[in-house]
Scaffold this active site. Structure first.
Site, mmCIF file in Angstrom:
data_model
loop_
_atom_site.group_PDB
_atom_site.id
_atom_site.type_symbol
_atom_site.label_atom_id
_atom_site.label_comp_id
_atom_site.label_asym_id
_atom_site.label_seq_id
_atom_site.Cartn_x
_atom_site.Cartn_y
_atom_site.Cartn_z
ATOM 1 N N HIS A 120 -1.060 8.388 3.449
ATOM 2 C CA HIS A 120 -0.215 9.571 3.635
ATOM 3 C C HIS A 120 -1.002 10.731 4.248
ATOM 4 O O HIS A 120 -0.481 11.439 5.117
ATOM 5 C CB HIS A 120 0.419 9.992 2.309
ATOM 6 C CG HIS A 120 1.240 8.902 1.685
ATOM 7 N ND1 HIS A 120 1.586 8.894 0.362
ATOM 8 C CD2 HIS A 120 1.764 7.770 2.226
ATOM 9 C CE1 HIS A 120 2.285 7.796 0.104
ATOM 10 N NE2 HIS A 120 2.412 7.102 1.211
ATOM 11 N N HIS A 278 9.967 6.647 4.887
ATOM 12 C CA HIS A 278 8.636 6.568 4.283
ATOM 13 C C HIS A 278 7.841 5.399 4.852
ATOM 14 O O HIS A 278 6.615 5.495 5.018
ATOM 15 C CB HIS A 278 8.708 6.482 2.756
ATOM 16 C CG HIS A 278 7.346 6.559 2.154
ATOM 17 N ND1 HIS A 278 6.669 7.758 2.007
ATOM 18 C CD2 HIS A 278 6.482 5.594 1.785
ATOM 19 C CE1 HIS A 278 5.465 7.517 1.548
ATOM 20 N NE2 HIS A 278 5.316 6.203 1.393
ATOM 21 N N ASP A 282 4.043 5.517 6.358
ATOM 22 C CA ASP A 282 2.965 4.572 6.062
ATOM 23 C C ASP A 282 2.437 3.930 7.347
ATOM 24 O O ASP A 282 1.221 3.751 7.514
ATOM 25 C CB ASP A 282 3.473 3.469 5.131
ATOM 26 C CG ASP A 282 3.621 3.941 3.693
ATOM 27 O OD1 ASP A 282 3.051 4.989 3.339
ATOM 28 O OD2 ASP A 282 4.313 3.247 2.926
ATOM 29 N N HIS A 305 1.606 -2.439 4.306
ATOM 30 C CA HIS A 305 0.235 -2.132 4.709
ATOM 31 C C HIS A 305 -0.526 -3.361 5.205
ATOM 32 O O HIS A 305 -1.284 -3.288 6.169
ATOM 33 C CB HIS A 305 -0.516 -1.494 3.540
ATOM 34 C CG HIS A 305 0.085 -0.211 3.086
ATOM 35 N ND1 HIS A 305 0.170 0.890 3.900
ATOM 36 C CD2 HIS A 305 0.671 0.149 1.922
ATOM 37 C CE1 HIS A 305 0.750 1.873 3.232
ATOM 38 N NE2 HIS A 305 1.069 1.448 2.038
HETATM 39 ZN ZN ZN Z 1 3.482 5.303 1.365
#
Ligand code: ZN
Length: 353
Positions: A120, A278, A282, A305
């Site tokens: 973030h 969001h 990311d 991720h």
């Molecule tokens: Zn996040």
């Protein structure tokens, strides 16, 4: 659900500042409000320092994060301080420094993890067009703050952004690179106008279902559309996460908590599609680990991720899939405005105050 409320409310939703374009030039690709009168293509850093304090969402550990200015061509570097009498550790914000991607992007080196949940703050730094900065963290994890990038945007605003006497070097995607697994995939595609992010999520849950989001990453758009989008989690997963040592600092103050048929947070959601927004945050944070601004489109479908990292590694491993480009070769400025010469100018630029 035993979502612990660990600390007092950090503050209510803050006003998003949007900087207006002082010029009006039709059909240009480089927006002047992104450079605000400073030379297009110059590297940027912070004017001064700024600090935020909070806890890690996974570790629950308190940490203070300080953003520092840095020299041209130094990139974004994490400085892990406060390690009980041992030397501070410097870790480049680079895909080669990624050592774990379960529920967060963890950076480290041969001595193990150094700082967790980097995505973030990296999204804020990258989203606002900052090339060089030191991100000092005195604990094992970047503080989660309200679960979004907003606190880091505010810290950057407090510090200010300045142009540096060095041209910006970008990584331009030349051909598609794709990684897929079990119905998820991520790909980097050529895209001439800077960094574009396209995210799609699909959860078998009535609150989310399938959501898509796409944007060209520019400072004003990042501030307005993404900075406030928070981390989310499902109540059904909490016991499993806790037993695995994750989400120990999660609370209603830093996570959108989704139950069977509703969001449990009293304030609800900040955007109807806050979840997929969001995911875009990311992705921007993870793409910052290229080590230079990307000129390309990153598309993530049901990713996270791990996938973001895999795609970036796949790109960088294929030397024919990308090249470095110097920004001044691509943009010629006349009377304060950008003009496109030959190549299309990337839409990625600093927002200098
Ligand atoms: Zn996040």
């Amino acid at each position: 659900m035993r979502v612990a409320l660990h600390f007092p409310k950090l503050g209510s939703a803050t006003t998003v500042s949007v900087h207006c374009c002082p010029f009006s030039v039709a059909n240009k690709l480089w927006d002047d409000h992104m450079t605000r009168g400073m030379p297009a293509g110059s590297q940027t850093t912070l004017r001064s320092h700024a600090t935020v304090t909070g806890i890690g969402v996974h570790s629950g550990s308190p940490a203070t994060l300080t953003l520092h200015p840095a020299e041209p061509n130094s990139g974004i570097v994490f400085l892990r301080s406060g390690i009980g009498g041992q030397r501070d550790r410097e870790i480049a914000a680079n895909f080669r420094s990624v050592i774990a991607t379960e529920f967060a992007t963890v950076l480290g080196d041969q001595n193990g993890p150094a700082v967790s949940t980097t995505e973030h703050v990296l999204a804020a730094v990258h989203g606002l067009g900052i090339d060089n900065a030191v991100v000092e963290v005195d604990g094992p994890e970047v503080p989660i703050m309200d679960g979004s990038a907003q606190a880091f945007v505010e810290a950057i605003d407090q510090a200010g952004i300045v142009a540096q006497q060095a041209s910006r070097r970008c990584i331009k995607v030349l051909k598609p690179v794709r990684v897929g697994k079990n119905g998820s995939f991520g790909e980097l595609l050529p895209y001439a106008r800077g960094l574009r992010i396209e995210t799609e999520i699909e959860f078998d849950h009535p609150i989310i279902g399938r959501q898509t989001y796409a944007l060209n990453v520019e400072p004003a758009v990042f501030r307005r559309e993404l900075a406030r989008a928070r981390t989310f989690g499902f109540m059904r997963d909490v016991a499993k996460l806790w037993s695995a040592g994750y989400a120990l600092g999660a609370s209603f103050e830093n996570t959108v908590v989704i139950a069977e048929s509703r969001v449990l947070n009293a304030e609800g959601v900040r955007f109807p599609d806050e979840f997929v927004r969001h995911k875009a945050v990311d992705a921007i944070g993870d793409m910052a680990l290229a080590g230079a601004p990307l000129i390309g489109c990153y598309r993530s479908v049901r990713g996270g991720h791990k996938l973001n990292h895999a795609v970036l590694c796949a790109l960088m491993a294929d030397r024919s899939a990308w090249t470095y480009v110097e920004m001044p070769e691509m943009v010629r400025r006349t009377r304060g405005h950008a003009e496109v010469t030959g190549l299309a100018a990337p839409n990625y630029g600093p927002e200098v105050s």
